[in-house]
Each structure stands twice: as structure tokens, then as C-alpha cells.
Motif scaffolding. Structure first.
Motif, PDB file in Angstrom:
ATOM      1  N   CYS A 200       0.826  -1.203   0.000  1.00 11.07           N
ATOM      2  CA  CYS A 200       0.000   0.000   0.000  1.00 11.07           C
ATOM      3  C   CYS A 200       0.862   1.255   0.000  1.00 11.07           C
ATOM      4  CB  CYS A 200      -0.939  -0.002   1.203  1.00 11.07           C
ATOM      5  SG  CYS A 200      -2.152   1.324   1.097  1.00 11.07           S
ATOM      6  N   PHE A 201       1.904   1.262   0.825  1.00 15.37           N
ATOM      7  CA  PHE A 201       2.766   2.446   0.886  1.00 15.37           C
ATOM      8  C   PHE A 201       3.379   2.746  -0.475  1.00 15.37           C
ATOM      9  CE2 PHE A 201       6.966   4.353   1.340  1.00 15.37           C
ATOM     10  CZ  PHE A 201       6.629   5.532   1.991  1.00 15.37           C
ATOM     11  N   TYR A 202       3.877   1.716  -1.151  1.00 11.58           N
ATOM     12  CA  TYR A 202       4.543   1.969  -2.424  1.00 11.58           C
ATOM     13  C   TYR A 202       3.564   2.227  -3.560  1.00 11.58           C
ATOM     14  CZ  TYR A 202       8.904   1.109  -0.121  1.00 11.58           C
ATOM     15  OH  TYR A 202       9.968   1.222   0.732  1.00 11.58           O
ATOM     16  N   ARG A 203       2.326   1.793  -3.427  1.00 15.78           N
ATOM     17  CA  ARG A 203       1.302   2.192  -4.398  1.00 15.78           C
ATOM     18  C   ARG A 203       0.980   3.675  -4.275  1.00 15.78           C
ATOM     19  NH1 ARG A 203      -3.204  -1.773  -6.480  1.00 15.78           N
ATOM     20  NH2 ARG A 203      -2.045  -3.733  -6.627  1.00 15.78           N
ATOM     21  N   LEU A 204       1.036   4.195  -3.061  1.00 13.56           N
ATOM     22  CA  LEU A 204       0.634   5.582  -2.808  1.00 13.56           C
ATOM     23  C   LEU A 204       1.807   6.549  -2.704  1.00 13.56           C
ATOM     24  CD1 LEU A 204      -2.156   4.894  -0.163  1.00 13.56           C
ATOM     25  CD2 LEU A 204      -2.497   5.782  -2.483  1.00 13.56           C
ATOM     26  N   LYS A 205       3.013   6.042  -2.653  1.00 14.80           N
ATOM     27  CA  LYS A 205       4.204   6.857  -2.408  1.00 14.80           C
ATOM     28  C   LYS A 205       4.308   8.055  -3.345  1.00 14.80           C
ATOM     29  CE  LYS A 205       9.280   6.436  -2.543  1.00 14.80           C
ATOM     30  NZ  LYS A 205       9.593   7.136  -1.288  1.00 14.80           N
ATOM     31  N   HIS A 206       3.993   7.879  -4.612  1.00 13.59           N
ATOM     32  CA  HIS A 206       4.113   8.955  -5.588  1.00 13.59           C
ATOM     33  C   HIS A 206       2.752   9.529  -5.992  1.00 13.59           C
ATOM     34  CE1 HIS A 206       8.438   8.276  -6.159  1.00 13.59           C
ATOM     35  NE2 HIS A 206       8.154   6.990  -6.057  1.00 13.59           N
ATOM     36  N   ARG A 207       1.710   9.136  -5.276  1.00 18.09           N
ATOM     37  CA  ARG A 207       0.373   9.675  -5.546  1.00 18.09           C
ATOM     38  C   ARG A 207      -0.096  10.637  -4.456  1.00 18.09           C
ATOM     39  NH1 ARG A 207      -3.453   4.623  -6.441  1.00 18.09           N
ATOM     40  NH2 ARG A 207      -4.985   6.310  -6.651  1.00 18.09           N
ATOM     41  N   ALA A 208       0.490  10.524  -3.280  1.00 20.12           N
ATOM     42  CA  ALA A 208       0.063  11.334  -2.137  1.00 20.12           C
ATOM     43  C   ALA A 208       1.278  11.909  -1.428  1.00 20.12           C
ATOM     44  CB  ALA A 208      -0.759  10.487  -1.165  1.00 20.12           C
ATOM     45  N   SER A 209       1.092  13.077  -0.804  1.00 18.82           N
ATOM     46  CA  SER A 209       2.182  13.711  -0.058  1.00 18.82           C
ATOM     47  C   SER A 209       2.463  12.987   1.245  1.00 18.82           C
ATOM     48  CB  SER A 209       1.830  15.180   0.232  1.00 18.82           C
ATOM     49  OG  SER A 209       1.756  15.920  -0.963  1.00 18.82           O
ATOM     50  N   ALA A 210       1.456  12.311   1.790  1.00 25.90           N
ATOM     51  CA  ALA A 210       1.628  11.556   3.033  1.00 25.90           C
ATOM     52  C   ALA A 210       0.642  10.410   3.056  1.00 25.90           C
ATOM     53  CB  ALA A 210       1.412  12.463   4.256  1.00 25.90           C
ATOM     54  N   VAL A 211       1.021   9.341   3.755  1.00 25.98           N
ATOM     55  CA  VAL A 211       0.192   8.141   3.842  1.00 25.98           C
ATOM     56  C   VAL A 211       0.077   7.722   5.301  1.00 25.98           C
ATOM     57  CG1 VAL A 211      -0.072   5.729   3.140  1.00 25.98           C
ATOM     58  CG2 VAL A 211       0.989   7.373   1.567  1.00 25.98           C
ATOM     59  N   VAL A 212      -1.146   7.464   5.743  1.00 27.88           N
ATOM     60  CA  VAL A 212      -1.393   6.904   7.072  1.00 27.88           C
ATOM     61  C   VAL A 212      -1.702   5.419   6.905  1.00 27.88           C
ATOM     62  CG1 VAL A 212      -2.912   6.896   9.095  1.00 27.88           C
ATOM     63  CG2 VAL A 212      -2.252   9.068   8.044  1.00 27.88           C
ATOM     64  N   LEU A 213      -0.992   4.580   7.639  1.00 32.22           N
ATOM     65  CA  LEU A 213      -1.220   3.141   7.634  1.00 32.22           C
ATOM     66  C   LEU A 213      -1.802   2.759   8.989  1.00 32.22           C
ATOM     67  CD1 LEU A 213       2.245   2.203   6.097  1.00 32.22           C
ATOM     68  CD2 LEU A 213       0.072   2.226   4.877  1.00 32.22           C
TER      69      LEU A 213
END
Length: 256
Positions: A200-213
Motif C-alpha cells: 500500500c505504501f509503495y502504491r501511494l508513495k508517488h500519488r500522495a504527499s503523506a500516507v497513514v497506515l
């Protein structure tokens, strides 16, 4: 990915995310072995990737802190640019255990030019109820989360009917994570969750400025900015620019 790994007694290649950026293909690969139990011999970083007849070493060589998951990264210089949706074919080799994932196809993405301020990702299964999920999603709306990504481990009765409008809107994105599992007594909520966190983190890494898991029984709340979690991210980056990861202290609340 389910067509790549057909043997339930072997680790699964659960995600392969190639991204084109500044003349490079950045390829993130996630392998899960948690369905096999704790097999410490699987936790190593000795992998290579074959792309267009050239071999590249895994650059994430410090090992994974999460048992049951190998997170790999390959940086490939390329002469020609790639566009969103271009399909590449690679082969991945486990050098230690003489295992291969051959001719794996995946679609290229590119960095979001206008990244989402904040995305949240969670692992769900039929352990979770529709009211629980509905309440959790509503809370993310209240605190100004831009997107929710669910990794769904099992079918959930009534899920599509309850949240189809949010999926069509694009606010909720669902990843099929219904991988086969051995009957080893491990709870559904733990089976493959380690790989989910990485994927999930690497799917969102370049789509969002920050990710909450987090899990759907966890609510990230700020007393300083109670209705704006993205502002919490901006505040933290201003005040602590040396950090790129924040662990939130969990307070367990009990009804008396």
C-alpha cells in the motif's frame, strides 16, 4: 499477480509497481510469505530483476523489519520515456533459494503532478462489519483525508452495495487481496498484513504527499487540528523537517 504464483507452498509475489521518473524506471516489488507461518529463511534481500536482457540488483538490502514480507526496489536507467499504462515485462529471481517469478507484466505509473494531501490505507476482511467500516470512512471525511485505499483480504457481505458510490466517486479504492492461505491457525487479520503495509505504501508513495497506515479500529485524531489531518502533516514537516516518518501513540479507550 495471482497468475504469477500458483504454488501455495511458496511465497507470493503480491505486488509489482513500476514508476517512471526522470529517466528511470523505479520498480517496487512486494513478496509475502506470511501464509506459510514464520519461515525465517525467507527473510533476505538477495534478489535480482531481469529487464530487457539486463540484470539489476535489489537496492533495499537491509532486510525487512516485518516478518513475512520481502520489500524489494530496483532502479533502472532508461533511454526512452514511459507513459501511464505502458506495460513492461520483468523476471524476478530469488538467488538464495533458487526461485523465479518469470515474465511478470505490470503497468507503468508516473508521479502525480498534484499529489493528494493525505491518503489512508487499511487491511480489511469479513472480520470487519459494514457499520464499523461506514463509521471509519465517515471519520476520514471529517478529518479531511483525500483518499482511502482498502486491501480486502476476503469478500465482505454487503460491501459493494454499501460503498459502491464511494468507489465510483474515487474516494475509496479497493485492492483485491484475497490470496490463498494455508490452514495454520493464523488469524485472518494477520495473514499477509505485513505485505499489505508495504504494498500500500509503495502504491501511494508517488500519488500522495503523506500516507497513514492503520487499522479500521484506529482513528488518527489531532487536538491541534481536529478537522484537518493534512495540516498536521504540514505542521510536522515545518517543525521537524528531519523526520519523514511519524509513529502515533495509541490510547486505548474503555467504556466504564
Amino acid at each position: 499477480m495471482k497468475t504469477v504464483t500458483s504454488d501455495i507452498d511458496k511465497p507470493f509475489l503480491v505486488d509489482l509497481n513500476p514508476l517512471y521518473k526522470d529517466g528511470h524506471l523505479l520498480i517496487y516489488a512486494t513478496i509475502s510469505s506470511m501464509h506459510l507461518g514464520y519461515r525465517w529463511g525467507e527473510y533476505h534481500t538477495n534478489f535480482t530483476l531481469l529487464f530487457e536482457n539486463r540484470v539489476y540488483d535489489n537496492l533495499y538490502n537491509k532486510g525487512s523489519p516485518l516478518p513475512g514480507c520481502n520489500q524489494l526496489f530496483f532502479d533502472i536507467p532508461v533511454a526512452m520515456p514511459f507513459s501511464v499504462g505502458d506495460v513492461i515485462t520483468v523476471s524476478l529471481f530469488n538467488l538464495k533459494l533458487k526461485r523465479a517469478y518469470k515474465d511478470v507484466q505490470s503497468c507503468v505509473s508516473v508521479p502525480n503532478p498534484d499529489p493528494l494531501p493525505l491518503a489512508v490505507c487499511s487491511y480489511i476482511s469479513d472480520y470487519n462489519t459494514i457499520p464499523e467500516l461506514r463509521s471509519w470512512i465517515a471519520f476520514q471525511r471529517v478529518v479531511n483525508v483525500s483518499k482511502i485505499m482498502f486491501f480486502q483480504a476476503t469478500p465482505i457481505p454487503g460491501f459493494t452495495e454499501a460503498f459502491d458510490h464511494l468507489i465510483r466517486e474515487g474516494y475509496v479504492e479497493v485492492v483485491d487481496y484475497t490470496w490463498p492461505r494455508l490452514q495454520n491457525g493464523m488469524k485472518m487479520q494477520r495473514n499477509n498484513q505485513q505485505s499489505q503495509v508495504n504494498a500500500c505504501f509503495y502504491r501511494l508513495k508517488h500519488r500522495a504527499s503523506a500516507v497513514v497506515l492503520c487499522d479500521v479500529d484506529e482513528y488518527v485524531h489531532s487536538e491541534k487540528y481536529p478537522f484537518d489531518l493534512p495540516e498536521v502533516v504540514r505542521y510536522t514537516r515545518r517543525t521537524h523537517p528531519e523526520y519523514d516518518l511519524v509513529t502515533v501513540v495509541v490510547r486505548v479507550m474503555h467504556n466504564v
